[in-house]
Design a protein around this motif. Sequence first.
Motif, short mmCIF file in Angstrom:
data_model
loop_
_atom_site.label_atom_id
_atom_site.label_comp_id
_atom_site.label_asym_id
_atom_site.label_seq_id
_atom_site.Cartn_x
_atom_site.Cartn_y
_atom_site.Cartn_z
N MET A 21 2.21 4.11 -3.64
CA MET A 21 2.03 2.77 -4.16
C MET A 21 1.39 1.85 -3.13
O MET A 21 0.57 1.02 -3.47
CB MET A 21 3.39 2.22 -4.58
N ALA A 22 1.74 2.01 -1.85
CA ALA A 22 1.16 1.19 -0.80
C ALA A 22 -0.35 1.43 -0.72
O ALA A 22 -1.12 0.51 -0.46
CB ALA A 22 1.81 1.46 0.55
N GLY A 23 -0.77 2.68 -0.95
CA GLY A 23 -2.20 3.00 -0.95
C GLY A 23 -2.93 2.27 -2.05
O GLY A 23 -4.06 1.82 -1.87
N ASP A 24 -2.28 2.16 -3.22
CA ASP A 24 -2.89 1.43 -4.33
C ASP A 24 -3.04 -0.04 -3.99
O ASP A 24 -4.05 -0.67 -4.31
CB ASP A 24 -2.04 1.58 -5.60
N ALA A 25 -2.03 -0.63 -3.35
CA ALA A 25 -2.08 -2.04 -2.98
C ALA A 25 -3.21 -2.28 -1.98
O ALA A 25 -3.97 -3.24 -2.11
CB ALA A 25 -0.74 -2.49 -2.39
N GLU A 26 -3.34 -1.40 -1.00
CA GLU A 26 -4.41 -1.55 0.00
C GLU A 26 -5.78 -1.39 -0.65
O GLU A 26 -6.71 -2.11 -0.32
CB GLU A 26 -4.22 -0.57 1.16
#
Length: 188
Positions: free
Chosen positions: A1-6
Amino acid sequence: MAGDAEATKKRLLQAARKEFGAYGIAGARVDRIAAESGSNKAQIYHYFGSKDGLFDAVFNEIVEHTVSAVPIDPTDLPEYAGRLFDGYEQYPEVQRLATWYRLERAGTTDPLDAIVESNRHKTEAIAQAQRDGVLPSRYEPIVLLSLVIHQATLWANMTPEYAALVEHTSSADRRKVVTESVAALLRD
């Protein structure tokens, strides 16, 4: 999910860079930025707080990139100006964003630490090179830095009418004018 946010933030920054470069802060529209990035307006406000916050993020990213990608070499200021010129040629929106920043933010925000620190470092490097006899002392370090930077932006800051007069001039020729004019500043 953090990758999607970035990834979302990166797309938003890229779309915002384009939008702010074309329209400035006041003219930019968050709905166009959201559409261009494949995101939505709520994410802009979530990640950046406001349109101004998004502009600040875009501008800070450009400043950090320029400072790290084009370090000063006080022993070769003509080539330093040439490398700045190269960056403006590769990323023409940088000068437009800097112009919008000056026009729409002058006196309304605190100076950016990255720019203040970079300018301090550059003027200290020039001052040391002057003390060492590598550079002439005709100009104070901050004046010499200003002259070098302005020569590097010579072509990027032309009015459209003047640009039309010199449109036949190649990038290599424009770069040569920049480096030779800075070299001329340094002659005693």
